[in-house]
Design a protein around this motif. Structure first.
Motif, PDB file in Angstrom:
ATOM      1  N   GLU A  52       0.834  -1.203   0.000  1.00  0.00           N
ATOM      2  CA  GLU A  52       0.000   0.000   0.000  1.00  0.00           C
ATOM      3  C   GLU A  52       0.869   1.254   0.000  1.00  0.00           C
ATOM      4  N   ILE A  55       2.473   1.753  -3.427  1.00  0.00           N
ATOM      5  CA  ILE A  55       1.593   2.338  -4.445  1.00  0.00           C
ATOM      6  C   ILE A  55       1.552   3.858  -4.322  1.00  0.00           C
ATOM      7  N   MET A  79      -0.601  -3.346  -7.725  1.00  0.00           N
ATOM      8  CA  MET A  79      -2.065  -3.251  -7.651  1.00  0.00           C
ATOM      9  C   MET A  79      -2.724  -4.580  -8.004  1.00  0.00           C
ATOM     10  N   ARG A  84      -6.469  -5.125  -7.177  1.00  0.00           N
ATOM     11  CA  ARG A  84      -6.936  -3.809  -7.613  1.00  0.00           C
ATOM     12  C   ARG A  84      -6.661  -3.645  -9.110  1.00  0.00           C
ATOM     13  N   SER A  85      -6.962  -4.718  -9.851  1.00  0.00           N
ATOM     14  CA  SER A  85      -6.616  -4.751 -11.272  1.00  0.00           C
ATOM     15  C   SER A  85      -7.386  -3.718 -12.080  1.00  0.00           C
ATOM     16  N   GLU A  87      -8.374  -0.795 -11.138  1.00  0.00           N
ATOM     17  CA  GLU A  87      -7.710   0.477 -10.890  1.00  0.00           C
ATOM     18  C   GLU A  87      -6.383   0.552 -11.646  1.00  0.00           C
ATOM     19  N   ALA A  88      -5.684  -0.568 -11.694  1.00  0.00           N
ATOM     20  CA  ALA A  88      -4.406  -0.612 -12.400  1.00  0.00           C
ATOM     21  C   ALA A  88      -4.600  -0.366 -13.896  1.00  0.00           C
TER      22      ALA A  88
END
Length: 301
Positions: A52, A55, A79, A84-85, A87-88
């Protein structure tokens, strides 16, 4: 004077020892040297194991223009690890314009992995087709027969043939996810013609099983166990081929209608003629075959 000389020697020795330790630290943890946002992000990712925080620091690196190519790719990977794909994907699309031309191909590969993770099969297929077109136009390899790739920290050379076959293999698997087995078969066979390997042969065998073509599947899978393909010695490929062959034993070839009813061929043919009369008129060629032909024509252009 002699005491001062000894002190200077000891201080220099300690500084050299400290410098060596620092260099060794960066080599072991594969962390670049410095105090920039990108370096801090890599430290958080690889040393502190705090994804986290990594990132947040990768974001800072991108906004500061600090190693943007690497920061964007690394942030997308982290991510993905945190599920959090989605978002990636948006991050890569939004910021790839800040990256160099040399980074665009690897960013495409990152996007393909993210699309796969999210189940965005249509987007994956579209990007794979675009990459294949770029290879054909000579734009990905800059007109060269090979390029340098990296995997698990190691560099190696990849040929145009190998990259084309790899992308076709990924495209075949994407069509498999859509249950479009006929198109997947065409793509896999094209990939095997260019650069055959045991892993793609396993996928082709599975594709043929899904179509109920058990004899064809058995022939493809047995080639792996008989060491007829590159990569046949790979334990994972051999185990998978053996598992698929075991599954094939559970399938029996479909019996003919005449065998089921105990009737002669003339009677069966008569039934088929009647069914054809009752059935509504339609073209003999199904739409899926049109799609395969179109795709094959595009690949061969």
């Amino acid at each position: 004077m002699e005491g001062c000389s000894k002190n200077n020697y000891n201080n220099n020795k300690m500084m050299m020892s400290s410098s060596r330790k620092e260099d060794l630290f960066h080599v072991i943890h594969k962390v670049p040297q410095g105090d920039t946002p990108y370096v801090k992000a890599k430290h958080a990712q690889l040393v502190q194991k705090d994804p986290e925080a990594a990132i947040v620091l990768f974001w800072k690196a991108i906004n500061a223009g600090d190693r943007v190519d690497s920061a964007l790719k690394d942030m997308a990977v982290v991510m993905k690890q945190l599920n959090r794909s989605e978002e990636a994907i948006e991050a890569v699309k939004s910021f790839r314009g800040r990256c160099s031309n040399q980074a665009q191909e690897s960013l495409d590969n990152v996007l393909i992995d993210l699309y796969k993770k999210c189940g965005k099969v249509d987007e994956q297929i579209g990007l794979l087709k675009r990459k294949l077109r770029l290879i054909y136009q000579g734009e990905i390899f800059n007109g060269k027969p090979t390029k340098t790739a990296r995997s698990h920290g190691k560099k190696f050379q990849v040929s145009v043939k190998q990259e084309t076959s790899r992308l076709l293999g990924n495209l075949g698997w994407a069509y498999m996810q859509k249950s479009n087995y006929l198109t997947a078969e065409v793509v896999y066979r094209k990939a095997q013609m260019i650069d055959p390997d045991a892993n793609k042969a396993c996928n082709l065998g599975l594709c043929l099983i899904k179509q109920g073509r058990y004899d064809d599947a058995r022939s493809v899978l047995e080639d792996i166990l008989q060491d007829k393909l590159p990569g046949s010695e790979d334990i994972k490929a051999r185990n998978r081929a053996e598992e698929l062959l075991m599954e094939l034993k559970a399938f029996q070839p479909p019996m003919e209608l005449s065998d089921i009813l105990g009737l002669d061929d003339d009677f069966v043919n008569g039934i088929e003629l009647l069914v054809n009369e009752w059935a509504p008129l339609r073209t003999k060629r199904l739409p899926i075959f049109e799609e395969i032909s179109t795709f094959r024509d595009k690949l061969s252009c």
